[in-house]
Design an enzyme around this catalytic site. Structure first.
Site, PDB file in Angstrom:
ATOM      1  N   ASP A 101      27.334   4.795  30.227  1.00 12.71           N
ATOM      2  CA  ASP A 101      25.906   5.089  30.388  1.00 12.71           C
ATOM      3  C   ASP A 101      25.635   6.567  30.094  1.00 12.71           C
ATOM      4  OD1 ASP A 101      25.403   2.422  31.282  1.00 12.71           O
ATOM      5  OD2 ASP A 101      26.281   2.979  33.205  1.00 12.71           O
ATOM      6  N   ARG A 138      26.062   7.169  26.291  1.00 19.47           N
ATOM      7  CA  ARG A 138      24.853   6.707  25.579  1.00 19.47           C
ATOM      8  C   ARG A 138      23.693   7.664  25.828  1.00 19.47           C
ATOM      9  NH1 ARG A 138      25.972   0.669  27.591  1.00 19.47           N
ATOM     10  NH2 ARG A 138      27.025  -0.111  25.721  1.00 19.47           N
ATOM     11  N   HIS A 187      25.533   0.141  37.323  1.00 20.57           N
ATOM     12  CA  HIS A 187      25.789  -0.157  35.908  1.00 20.57           C
ATOM     13  C   HIS A 187      25.237  -1.536  35.527  1.00 20.57           C
ATOM     14  CE1 HIS A 187      27.570  -0.041  31.990  1.00 20.57           C
ATOM     15  NE2 HIS A 187      28.202  -1.193  32.215  1.00 20.57           N
TER      16      HIS A 187
END
Ligand SMILES: NC(=O)C1=CN([C@@H]2O[C@H](COP(=O)(O)OP(=O)(O)OC[C@H]3O[C@@H](n4cnc5c(N)ncnc54)[C@H](O)[C@@H]3O)[C@@H](O)[C@H]2O)C=CC1
Ligand SMILES: O=C([O-])CC(=O)C(=O)O
Length: 356
Positions: free
Chosen positions: A193, A196, A220
Protein backbone atom coordinates in the site's frame (compact mmCIF):
# COMPACT_ATOMS: atom_id res chain seq x y z
CA UNK A 1 -2.72 -45.62 6.97
CA UNK A 2 0.66 -44.00 6.35
CA UNK A 3 2.31 -42.67 9.53
CA UNK A 4 3.88 -39.22 9.53
CA UNK A 5 7.38 -40.77 9.72
CA UNK A 6 6.57 -42.88 6.65
CA UNK A 7 5.20 -39.82 4.87
CA UNK A 8 8.41 -37.91 5.64
CA UNK A 9 10.51 -40.79 4.27
CA UNK A 10 8.31 -41.06 1.16
CA UNK A 11 8.58 -37.33 0.43
CA UNK A 12 12.32 -37.43 1.12
CA UNK A 13 12.60 -40.29 -1.44
CA UNK A 14 10.54 -38.37 -4.01
CA UNK A 15 12.48 -35.17 -3.35
CA UNK A 16 15.81 -37.00 -3.65
CA UNK A 17 14.68 -38.49 -6.95
CA UNK A 18 13.79 -35.05 -8.29
CA UNK A 19 17.07 -33.48 -7.26
CA UNK A 20 19.69 -32.35 -9.75
CA UNK A 21 23.05 -34.17 -9.47
CA UNK A 22 24.75 -31.62 -7.21
CA UNK A 23 21.99 -31.75 -4.57
CA UNK A 24 21.36 -34.20 -1.77
CA UNK A 25 18.89 -34.82 1.01
CA UNK A 26 20.12 -33.92 4.50
CA UNK A 27 17.51 -35.35 6.88
CA UNK A 28 14.37 -34.23 5.12
CA UNK A 29 15.82 -31.03 3.63
CA UNK A 30 17.40 -30.42 0.24
CA UNK A 31 20.98 -29.05 0.33
CA UNK A 32 23.68 -28.39 -2.23
CA UNK A 33 26.47 -30.99 -2.07
CA UNK A 34 29.60 -29.77 -0.33
CA UNK A 35 27.78 -26.80 1.09
CA UNK A 36 30.05 -26.13 4.05
CA UNK A 37 29.16 -22.47 4.46
CA UNK A 38 25.67 -23.40 5.59
CA UNK A 39 27.20 -25.23 8.52
CA UNK A 40 30.09 -22.84 8.99
CA UNK A 41 27.62 -20.03 9.62
CA UNK A 42 28.34 -17.16 7.23
CA UNK A 43 27.40 -13.89 8.92
CA UNK A 44 23.80 -12.96 8.30
CA UNK A 45 20.26 -13.95 9.14
CA UNK A 46 18.34 -17.16 8.53
CA UNK A 47 15.13 -16.52 6.64
CA UNK A 48 12.29 -18.89 5.69
CA UNK A 49 9.66 -18.24 3.02
CA UNK A 50 6.45 -20.28 3.43
CA UNK A 51 4.60 -20.47 0.09
CA UNK A 52 7.90 -20.05 -1.75
CA UNK A 53 6.78 -21.69 -5.01
CA UNK A 54 3.87 -19.30 -5.59
CA UNK A 55 3.38 -16.15 -7.61
CA UNK A 56 4.80 -13.98 -4.83
CA UNK A 57 7.02 -16.67 -3.32
CA UNK A 58 9.25 -17.21 -6.36
CA UNK A 59 10.30 -13.60 -7.06
CA UNK A 60 10.47 -13.02 -3.31
CA UNK A 61 12.84 -15.98 -2.96
CA UNK A 62 14.96 -14.61 -5.82
CA UNK A 63 15.17 -11.15 -4.26
CA UNK A 64 15.95 -12.51 -0.79
CA UNK A 65 18.76 -14.60 -2.31
CA UNK A 66 20.20 -11.27 -3.49
CA UNK A 67 19.97 -9.68 -0.04
CA UNK A 68 23.43 -9.48 1.59
CA UNK A 69 21.89 -9.66 5.09
CA UNK A 70 20.66 -13.22 4.43
CA UNK A 71 23.03 -16.16 5.05
CA UNK A 72 20.53 -19.04 4.88
CA UNK A 73 17.30 -19.09 2.89
CA UNK A 74 14.74 -21.86 3.46
CA UNK A 75 12.07 -22.30 0.78
CA UNK A 76 8.96 -24.17 1.92
CA UNK A 77 5.81 -24.98 -0.03
CA UNK A 78 3.42 -27.88 -0.51
CA UNK A 79 4.42 -28.09 -4.21
CA UNK A 80 7.40 -27.45 -6.52
CA UNK A 81 10.12 -26.44 -4.05
CA UNK A 82 12.80 -28.79 -5.46
CA UNK A 83 12.69 -26.97 -8.81
CA UNK A 84 12.53 -23.46 -7.35
CA UNK A 85 15.37 -24.31 -4.94
CA UNK A 86 17.60 -25.75 -7.66
CA UNK A 87 16.96 -22.72 -9.86
CA UNK A 88 17.58 -20.06 -7.21
CA UNK A 89 20.60 -21.83 -5.76
CA UNK A 90 22.52 -21.17 -9.02
CA UNK A 91 22.59 -17.44 -8.30
CA UNK A 92 26.13 -16.42 -7.30
CA UNK A 93 25.16 -14.60 -4.12
CA UNK A 94 26.06 -15.42 -0.51
CA UNK A 95 22.91 -17.00 0.88
CA UNK A 96 22.73 -20.79 1.04
CA UNK A 97 19.36 -22.07 -0.22
CA UNK A 98 17.54 -25.16 1.03
CA UNK A 99 14.18 -26.48 -0.15
CA UNK A 100 11.44 -28.15 1.91
CA UNK A 101 8.43 -29.89 0.43
CA UNK A 102 5.16 -30.66 2.16
CA UNK A 103 3.86 -30.63 5.71
CA UNK A 104 6.26 -33.33 7.06
CA UNK A 105 9.17 -30.99 6.25
CA UNK A 106 7.66 -27.84 7.77
CA UNK A 107 9.46 -28.21 11.10
CA UNK A 108 12.87 -28.60 9.46
CA UNK A 109 12.12 -25.57 7.31
CA UNK A 110 11.41 -23.45 10.39
CA UNK A 111 13.97 -24.59 12.94
CA UNK A 112 16.53 -21.88 13.74
CA UNK A 113 14.96 -19.15 11.60
CA UNK A 114 15.32 -15.44 12.53
CA UNK A 115 12.67 -14.20 10.09
CA UNK A 116 9.72 -16.08 8.56
CA UNK A 117 7.89 -14.54 5.59
CA UNK A 118 4.46 -16.01 4.76
CA UNK A 119 2.96 -15.55 1.29
CA UNK A 120 1.17 -18.96 1.39
CA UNK A 121 -2.46 -19.18 0.36
CA UNK A 122 -4.88 -18.54 -2.47
CA UNK A 123 -5.09 -15.18 -4.27
CA UNK A 124 -8.21 -13.29 -5.44
CA UNK A 125 -10.01 -13.59 -8.75
CA UNK A 126 -12.06 -10.72 -10.24
CA UNK A 127 -15.26 -10.09 -8.25
CA UNK A 128 -13.82 -11.42 -4.98
CA UNK A 129 -12.94 -9.44 -1.86
CA UNK A 130 -9.90 -10.29 0.22
CA UNK A 131 -12.31 -11.55 2.89
CA UNK A 132 -13.55 -14.20 0.41
CA UNK A 133 -10.10 -15.82 0.84
CA UNK A 134 -10.63 -16.32 4.59
CA UNK A 135 -12.20 -19.78 4.21
CA UNK A 136 -9.05 -21.31 2.73
CA UNK A 137 -6.26 -19.06 3.97
CA UNK A 138 -7.29 -18.96 7.65
CA UNK A 139 -6.55 -22.69 8.02
CA UNK A 140 -3.27 -22.43 6.09
CA UNK A 141 -2.05 -19.57 8.30
CA UNK A 142 -3.09 -21.43 11.46
CA UNK A 143 -1.07 -24.53 10.51
CA UNK A 144 2.01 -22.54 9.53
CA UNK A 145 1.89 -20.46 12.73
CA UNK A 146 1.57 -23.60 14.84
CA UNK A 147 4.85 -24.69 13.23
CA UNK A 148 6.48 -21.34 14.02
CA UNK A 149 5.31 -21.51 17.65
CA UNK A 150 6.93 -24.92 17.98
CA UNK A 151 10.14 -24.52 15.97
CA UNK A 152 11.19 -20.84 15.97
CA UNK A 153 9.18 -19.01 18.65
CA UNK A 154 11.64 -16.08 18.66
CA UNK A 155 11.45 -15.45 14.91
CA UNK A 156 10.03 -12.22 13.52
CA UNK A 157 7.03 -13.07 11.32
CA UNK A 158 6.07 -11.08 8.19
CA UNK A 159 2.51 -12.12 7.30
CA UNK A 160 1.45 -11.46 3.70
CA UNK A 161 -1.41 -13.98 3.22
CA UNK A 162 -4.83 -12.33 2.83
CA UNK A 163 -7.04 -11.20 4.38
CA UNK A 164 -4.22 -9.61 6.41
CA UNK A 165 -6.79 -7.83 8.63
CA UNK A 166 -7.89 -11.29 9.85
CA UNK A 167 -4.78 -13.46 9.36
CA UNK A 168 -2.68 -11.35 11.75
CA UNK A 169 -5.25 -11.79 14.58
CA UNK A 170 -5.34 -15.52 13.72
CA UNK A 171 -1.56 -15.75 14.07
CA UNK A 172 -1.68 -13.83 17.37
CA UNK A 173 -4.29 -16.24 18.77
CA UNK A 174 -2.28 -19.30 17.70
CA UNK A 175 0.82 -17.85 19.37
CA UNK A 176 -1.13 -16.98 22.55
CA UNK A 177 -2.45 -20.54 22.71
CA UNK A 178 1.11 -21.81 22.44
CA UNK A 179 2.21 -19.42 25.22
CA UNK A 180 4.91 -17.67 23.17
CA UNK A 181 3.09 -14.62 21.76
CA UNK A 182 5.30 -11.56 21.50
CA UNK A 183 3.26 -8.82 19.77
CA UNK A 184 6.45 -7.05 18.66
CA UNK A 185 7.43 -10.02 16.50
CA UNK A 186 4.20 -10.36 14.51
CA UNK A 187 3.98 -7.94 11.58
CA UNK A 188 1.25 -7.80 8.94
CA UNK A 189 2.75 -6.68 5.63
CA UNK A 190 1.03 -3.53 4.31
CA UNK A 191 4.13 -2.29 2.50
CA UNK A 192 2.53 -2.68 -0.94
CA UNK A 193 0.00 0.00 0.00
CA UNK A 194 2.89 2.36 0.82
CA UNK A 195 4.75 1.41 -2.38
CA UNK A 196 1.62 2.13 -4.44
CA UNK A 197 0.90 5.35 -2.56
CA UNK A 198 4.46 6.60 -3.15
CA UNK A 199 4.16 5.76 -6.86
CA UNK A 200 0.74 7.32 -7.46
CA UNK A 201 1.48 10.46 -5.40
CA UNK A 202 4.82 10.94 -7.19
CA UNK A 203 2.97 10.69 -10.52
CA UNK A 204 0.57 13.49 -9.49
CA UNK A 205 3.36 15.67 -8.10
CA UNK A 206 5.76 15.02 -10.98
CA UNK A 207 8.44 13.68 -8.60
CA UNK A 208 10.69 10.62 -8.49
CA UNK A 209 8.75 8.04 -6.36
CA UNK A 210 11.94 7.33 -4.41
CA UNK A 211 11.76 10.87 -3.00
CA UNK A 212 8.17 10.46 -1.78
CA UNK A 213 7.04 9.05 1.57
CA UNK A 214 3.31 8.49 2.15
CA UNK A 215 2.19 7.01 5.48
CA UNK A 216 -0.62 4.48 4.93
CA UNK A 217 -2.47 3.43 8.09
CA UNK A 218 -5.44 1.25 9.12
CA UNK A 219 -5.40 -2.16 7.49
CA UNK A 220 -5.04 -3.92 4.15
CA UNK A 221 -8.43 -4.07 2.39
CA UNK A 222 -10.60 -1.45 0.68
CA UNK A 223 -11.58 1.43 2.98
CA UNK A 224 -9.32 0.12 5.76
CA UNK A 225 -6.36 1.26 3.60
CA UNK A 226 -6.04 4.90 4.69
CA UNK A 227 -3.33 7.00 3.03
CA UNK A 228 -2.48 10.11 5.07
CA UNK A 229 -1.98 12.56 2.22
CA UNK A 230 -1.75 15.48 4.67
CA UNK A 231 1.51 13.93 5.98
CA UNK A 232 3.26 13.29 2.65
CA UNK A 233 6.97 14.02 2.52
CA UNK A 234 8.15 16.25 0.92
CA UNK A 235 5.41 18.55 2.26
CA UNK A 236 2.82 19.31 -0.42
CA UNK A 237 -0.88 19.96 -0.82
CA UNK A 238 -3.58 18.38 -2.99
CA UNK A 239 -6.85 19.68 -4.42
CA UNK A 240 -10.02 17.87 -3.19
CA UNK A 241 -10.18 16.13 -6.60
CA UNK A 242 -6.56 14.94 -6.32
CA UNK A 243 -7.19 13.71 -2.76
CA UNK A 244 -10.26 11.75 -3.87
CA UNK A 245 -8.48 10.29 -6.92
CA UNK A 246 -5.36 9.29 -4.96
CA UNK A 247 -7.24 7.81 -2.01
CA UNK A 248 -9.47 5.71 -4.28
CA UNK A 249 -6.58 4.54 -6.44
CA UNK A 250 -4.47 3.52 -3.42
CA UNK A 251 -7.43 1.72 -1.80
CA UNK A 252 -8.28 -0.09 -5.06
CA UNK A 253 -4.68 -0.80 -6.16
CA UNK A 254 -5.02 -4.53 -5.48
CA UNK A 255 -8.30 -4.74 -7.40
CA UNK A 256 -6.74 -2.85 -10.32
CA UNK A 257 -4.15 -5.64 -10.65
CA UNK A 258 -6.68 -8.47 -10.05
CA UNK A 259 -8.83 -7.12 -12.88
CA UNK A 260 -5.89 -6.59 -15.24
CA UNK A 261 -4.73 -10.17 -14.58
CA UNK A 262 -8.27 -11.32 -15.45
CA UNK A 263 -8.50 -14.47 -13.35
CA UNK A 264 -4.83 -15.47 -13.30
CA UNK A 265 -4.07 -14.03 -9.86
CA UNK A 266 -3.30 -10.80 -7.99
CA UNK A 267 -0.21 -8.64 -7.49
CA UNK A 268 2.88 -10.83 -7.31
CA UNK A 269 5.88 -8.88 -8.67
CA UNK A 270 5.16 -5.55 -6.96
CA UNK A 271 4.26 -7.56 -3.84
CA UNK A 272 7.56 -9.44 -3.91
CA UNK A 273 9.34 -6.08 -4.25
CA UNK A 274 7.35 -4.65 -1.32
CA UNK A 275 7.88 -7.79 0.79
CA UNK A 276 11.64 -7.60 0.29
CA UNK A 277 11.69 -3.89 1.09
CA UNK A 278 9.87 -4.67 4.34
CA UNK A 279 11.88 -7.82 5.17
CA UNK A 280 15.12 -5.91 4.58
CA UNK A 281 13.92 -3.22 7.02
CA UNK A 282 13.13 -5.96 9.60
CA UNK A 283 16.62 -7.47 9.14
CA UNK A 284 18.28 -4.05 9.51
CA UNK A 285 16.27 -3.61 12.70
CA UNK A 286 17.34 -7.05 13.96
CA UNK A 287 20.96 -6.11 13.20
CA UNK A 288 20.56 -3.09 15.46
CA UNK A 289 20.43 -0.28 12.89
CA UNK A 290 18.90 2.91 14.29
CA UNK A 291 15.92 4.77 12.83
CA UNK A 292 14.36 1.96 10.76
CA UNK A 293 10.70 2.99 10.37
CA UNK A 294 8.04 1.42 8.12
CA UNK A 295 4.25 1.01 8.15
CA UNK A 296 2.89 -2.35 9.36
CA UNK A 297 -0.33 -3.91 10.70
CA UNK A 298 0.56 -4.74 14.31
CA UNK A 299 -0.84 -5.08 17.84
CA UNK A 300 -1.53 -1.48 18.73
CA UNK A 301 -2.95 0.95 21.26
CA UNK A 302 -3.12 3.81 18.77
CA UNK A 303 -6.90 3.33 18.40
CA UNK A 304 -9.40 1.32 20.46
CA UNK A 305 -8.82 -1.66 18.11
CA UNK A 306 -6.33 -4.38 19.12
CA UNK A 307 -4.54 -4.24 15.73
CA UNK A 308 -3.90 -1.27 13.47
CA UNK A 309 -1.38 -0.31 10.79
CA UNK A 310 0.80 2.72 11.48
CA UNK A 311 4.46 3.57 11.24
CA UNK A 312 6.52 1.37 13.55
CA UNK A 313 10.18 1.47 14.54
CA UNK A 314 11.90 -1.83 13.77
CA UNK A 315 14.62 -2.98 16.13
CA UNK A 316 16.33 -6.03 17.59
CA UNK A 317 12.99 -7.35 18.89
CA UNK A 318 10.74 -6.50 15.94
CA UNK A 319 8.29 -3.57 16.15
CA UNK A 320 9.80 -1.88 19.18
CA UNK A 321 7.79 1.32 18.95
CA UNK A 322 4.34 1.93 17.44
CA UNK A 323 3.88 5.54 16.36
CA UNK A 324 0.73 7.62 16.84
CA UNK A 325 -1.31 8.73 13.82
CA UNK A 326 -0.28 12.38 13.98
CA UNK A 327 -2.60 15.23 12.99
CA UNK A 328 -5.38 14.23 10.55
CA UNK A 329 -7.49 16.53 8.38
CA UNK A 330 -11.28 16.27 8.16
CA UNK A 331 -11.18 13.97 5.09
CA UNK A 332 -8.83 11.58 6.90
CA UNK A 333 -10.86 11.66 10.14
CA UNK A 334 -13.95 10.51 8.20
CA UNK A 335 -11.85 7.85 6.46
CA UNK A 336 -10.53 6.66 9.81
CA UNK A 337 -14.02 6.05 11.19
CA UNK A 338 -14.96 3.98 8.10
CA UNK A 339 -11.70 2.05 8.32
CA UNK A 340 -12.17 1.22 12.02
CA UNK A 341 -15.71 -0.09 11.49
CA UNK A 342 -14.63 -2.62 8.85
CA UNK A 343 -11.39 -3.48 10.66
CA UNK A 344 -13.17 -4.30 13.90
CA UNK A 345 -15.29 -6.99 12.18
CA UNK A 346 -12.30 -8.47 10.31
CA UNK A 347 -10.20 -8.66 13.48
CA UNK A 348 -13.04 -10.29 15.39
CA UNK A 349 -13.53 -12.83 12.61
CA UNK A 350 -9.88 -13.87 12.88
CA UNK A 351 -9.94 -14.09 16.68
CA UNK A 352 -13.16 -16.17 16.67
CA UNK A 353 -11.68 -18.61 14.13
CA UNK A 354 -9.16 -19.76 16.73
CA UNK A 355 -11.16 -19.22 19.93
CA UNK A 356 -14.34 -20.95 18.65
N1 LIG B 1 -0.31 -8.42 1.94
C1 LIG B 1 -0.37 -8.02 0.70
O1 LIG B 1 -0.16 -6.83 0.40
C2 LIG B 1 -0.65 -8.97 -0.41
C3 LIG B 1 -1.08 -10.25 -0.14
N2 LIG B 1 -1.31 -11.15 -1.14
C4 LIG B 1 -1.76 -12.48 -0.75
O2 LIG B 1 -0.65 -13.38 -0.78
C5 LIG B 1 -1.14 -14.73 -0.93
C6 LIG B 1 -0.34 -15.47 -2.00
O3 LIG B 1 -0.54 -14.90 -3.27
P1 LIG B 1 0.16 -15.54 -4.58
O4 LIG B 1 1.57 -15.83 -4.32
O5 LIG B 1 -0.22 -14.68 -5.72
O6 LIG B 1 -0.65 -16.93 -4.67
P2 LIG B 1 -0.19 -18.27 -5.42
O7 LIG B 1 -1.37 -19.15 -5.49
O8 LIG B 1 0.52 -17.94 -6.69
O9 LIG B 1 0.90 -18.88 -4.42
C7 LIG B 1 0.56 -19.34 -3.15
C8 LIG B 1 1.49 -20.45 -2.77
O10 LIG B 1 1.11 -20.91 -1.48
C9 LIG B 1 1.28 -22.31 -1.47
N3 LIG B 1 0.54 -22.92 -0.39
C10 LIG B 1 -0.77 -23.25 -0.31
N4 LIG B 1 -1.03 -23.86 0.85
C11 LIG B 1 0.13 -23.90 1.53
C12 LIG B 1 0.52 -24.42 2.80
N5 LIG B 1 -0.36 -25.01 3.60
N6 LIG B 1 1.82 -24.29 3.16
C13 LIG B 1 2.70 -23.69 2.36
N7 LIG B 1 2.41 -23.20 1.16
C14 LIG B 1 1.13 -23.31 0.75
C15 LIG B 1 0.80 -22.76 -2.84
O11 LIG B 1 1.26 -24.05 -3.15
C16 LIG B 1 1.38 -21.68 -3.72
O12 LIG B 1 2.66 -22.03 -4.19
C17 LIG B 1 -2.63 -14.58 -1.26
O13 LIG B 1 -3.39 -14.82 -0.11
C18 LIG B 1 -2.75 -13.13 -1.68
O14 LIG B 1 -4.05 -12.62 -1.51
C19 LIG B 1 -1.10 -10.81 -2.44
C20 LIG B 1 -0.67 -9.55 -2.78
C21 LIG B 1 -0.46 -8.52 -1.79
O1 LIG C 1 -5.67 -7.38 -4.02
C1 LIG C 1 -5.32 -8.54 -3.70
O2 LIG C 1 -6.09 -9.50 -3.61
C2 LIG C 1 -3.88 -8.75 -3.36
C3 LIG C 1 -3.46 -7.67 -2.47
O3 LIG C 1 -3.65 -7.72 -1.27
C4 LIG C 1 -2.93 -6.45 -3.07
O4 LIG C 1 -2.54 -6.44 -4.25
O5 LIG C 1 -2.89 -5.43 -2.36
Amino acid sequence: MESSAEATQRIARISAHLLPPNFQMEGSSIVKRGDCRAKGGAPGFKVAILGAAGGIGQPLAMLMKMNPLVSVLHLYDVVNTPGVTADISHMDTGAVVRGFLGQPQLENALTGMDLVIIPAGVPRKPGMTRDDLFKINAGIVRTLCEGIAKCCPKAVVNLISNPVNSTVPIAAEVFKKAGMYDPKRLLGVTMLDVVRANTFVAEVLGLDPREVDVPVVGGHAGVTILPLLSQVKPPCSFTPEETEYLTNRIQDGGTEVVQAKAGTGSATLSMAYAAVKFADACLRGLRGDAGVVECSFVASEVTELPFFATKVRLGRNGAEEVYQLGPLNEYERIGLEKAKKELEASIQKGVSFIRK
